[in-house]
Structure formats: structure tokens, C-alpha cells
Design an enzyme around this catalytic site. Structure first.
Site: not given
Length: 314
Positions: A161, A243, A122, A159
Site C-alpha cells: 500500500h 503485504d 499511512h 509495502d
């Protein structure tokens, strides 16, 4: 050939506030998941600033360094914290990923898994966010290109996200194919299929909340694998977030350990076809500790299986 595993005790020095999901206990879960695997275990070296500067400006690195507190925490955004040991941890994450790239490209290991904290995907060019300080995988990709002279590197991010930071850091990099699957809508709000990069080298695959491993497999078969096949990478890097697991508290996909194993095998198939099996995987998210342990075991178990198979064939 062996599968290398890079970690370091300094990763435990990135201490987050009580209740924060990106916690020290995540690495104990990873260690538990990998305890039974015979891996080439190595310590992640400390990266120098020159490595970080492959993707981030010096002013940003200096800003992070100045923000490190003598005690307690400094908050860089709504959920990204610095503790006294956080900078060393982040630099060892970068150093571990770059060392893994060096080792695999140099033939010292068939493939590698790096388990750093904090995660990295990120972190944008001059912005820390989403628990992340530096774009670890993007930096490793740039090292493969600029230090080792590779012409094409693929980054695959599963991931839950979106890897907005990796996308930002590699937006103008024609030598890197970035493929990312992510739940949408979900933090950080990027990752639409219309986001294609300056050279059409970014493939975003949004997945609806509540979808499962079968949906993921179909999406990868339709969009991601053909793109990687056409790109013919000389190295594959993975942003390995766990996740998307059904038990994870921060999202709403329903993957299981078997889905991570399936996806890892397919990635290894692509690596076998195009780059001599060279894969470097770097831990990103995964916040249910039992699911993280089991999913990492499934993922790295496949890497080891494929690495051992290359030794047998050799």
C-alpha cells in the site's frame, strides 16, 4: 558489527477488535521469524512528544491522546482503532525508530530492524488512517536530519500500500528522497508516478495487480535504484511492509521471500556505496502470519549478513 532489533512488550497493548488484520499475533509471527538469528535485541524507548512534533502538530497529538479509551476501543477512522495501550505502543514505535537511527549513526550497530505496532506510513499530518497513528519513519528521518545534522536521507517503502502519510509528511522536505512502490489501484488511492513532491524528491512506482517479483525487480532497477544512486544518501530508512507477498489477504501482488531478500541486498548495496552501510528498517504491513514470519526472516537475515560482513571487513 551487530544488527540491532528493537521491540517492546507494550506493542502487544495495541489491541484491535476481533478479526482486524493488524493484530497482536503479527508480532508473535515476527518473533518466530527472527528466533534463530543472533541479533542485538533492545527495548524500544518511549518517545516524548517533541519527537512526534517533528512531523505532527500538537493539536493532533492532543486529539489522539484525548481519544484513548479507558477500556474497549475508540475508532478514529474506518479501520484505525485505539485501545487503552495504543498510545504507549505508538510512542514506543517512534522511540524505537529514533533510537535505532541514533544507534546506527553513532556506530553502535551496522544496521537495525524495528518491529512496532501500530504501523505508521499511512498517518498524515493531522489524520490517523490505515491502522496508523504517527508517521514513524518520517519522524525518524527528521531526527536524522535535525538532531544528527545529516544532509540527505533516503526513505524506501516497499509495502504493498502506498505510504501516503510519509509522502504527506515529507512532501516539502528537500533533504529526503522518498521512493515508494505499491500496487495500483489499491488503498489508499495515492502513489501515482505524477506525485513528485515539492522538490521533485518523491519517486512513486505503481505496480499492477497480479505482478510478481520479476516485475518488481525490473521496476526498481529502472526507477528506484538510479534515483537513490543520484541522491547519495547518508542514511537509508526502510518502511518494510511484507503485504506484497503472494499469500497476503489484503492485496494482489505475488512477491516471495526471495524477492524480499533480493531487494534488501540491493538496498544494502546502495547503503554500502553511499553511507557506510547505514540502514534502519521499520515494520509496516504484512497480514498473513506465516508469510510475515518467513519474509521478515529473509529481510533481517540479509541485514545481519551484511552487518556481520562489515565486522569481518573491519
Amino acid at each position: 558489527m551487530a544488527t540491532a532489533f528493537f521491540s517492546h512488550g507494550a506493542f502487544d497493548g495495541h489491541v484491535t477488535p476481533p478479526g482486524h488484520p493488524e493484530q497482536v499475533a503479527r508480532l508473535a509471527a515476527v518473533a518466530r521469524g527472527l528466533a534463530e538469528l543472533d541479533l542485538d535485541r533492545r527495548e524500544a524507548p518511549l518517545a516524548g512528544d517533541a519527537e512526534v512534533l517533528r512531523c505532527h502538530p500538537a493539536a493532533y497529538v492532543d486529539r489522539v491522546r484525548r481519544a484513548v479509551p479507558a477500556q474497549g476501543w475508540a475508532q478514529l477512522d474506518g479501520d484505525t482503532y485505539l485501545a487503552p495501550g495504543s498510545l504507549e505502543a505508538a510512542l514506543r514505535g517512534v522511540g524505537g525508530a529514533c533510537a535505532a537511527v541514533d544507534l546506527v549513526i553513532g556506530g553502535g550497530a551496522a544496521n537495525a530492524f524495528v518491529a512496532p505496532r501500530p504501523p505508521g506510513h499511512h498517518a498524515e499530518r493531522d489524520t490517523a488512517m490505515g491502522f496508523c497513528l504517527f508517521g514513524t519513519v518520517a519522524i525518524a528521518a527528521k531526527r536524522a536530519l535535525d538532531h544528527h545534522g545529516l544532509a540527505r536521507v533516503a526513505v524506501m517503502d516497499f509495502d504493498v500500500h502506498h505510504g501516503n502519510g510519509t509522502q504527506d509528511l515529507l512532501w516539502d522536505e528537500a533533504r529526503v528522497l522518498f521512493c515508494s512502490s505499491q500496487q495500483m489501484p489499491l488503498y489508499p488511492g495515492t502513489g501515482a508516478s505524477s506525485e513528485k513532491g515539492a522538490h521533485g524528491q518523491i519517486v512513486n512506482v505503481p505496480l499492477r495487480g497480479g505482478s510478481d517479483g520479476a516485475d518488481m525487480r525490473a521496476a526498481y532497477a529502472a526507477r528506484v535504484f538510479p534515483a537513490v544512486q543520484a541522491f547519495r544518501p547518508e542514511l537509508i530508512l526502510i518502511s518494510a511492509g511484507f503485504d506484497a507477498h503472494a499469500d497476503d489477504p489484503l492485496a494482489g501482488l505475488n512477491w516471495r521471500e526471495a524477492d524480499y531478500a533480493w531487494l534488501t541486498r540491493r538496498i544494502c548495496d546502495l547503503a554500502d556505496a553511499h553511507c557506510g552501510g547505514r540502514v534502519v528498517s521499520v515494520l509496516e504491513g504484512g497480514y498473513d502470519l506465516d508469510a510475515l514470519a518467513a519474509s521478515v526472516a529473509a529481510h533481517v537475515g540479509v541485514l545481519k549478513e551484511r552487518g556481520d560482513g562489515r565486522e569481518t571487513r573491519g
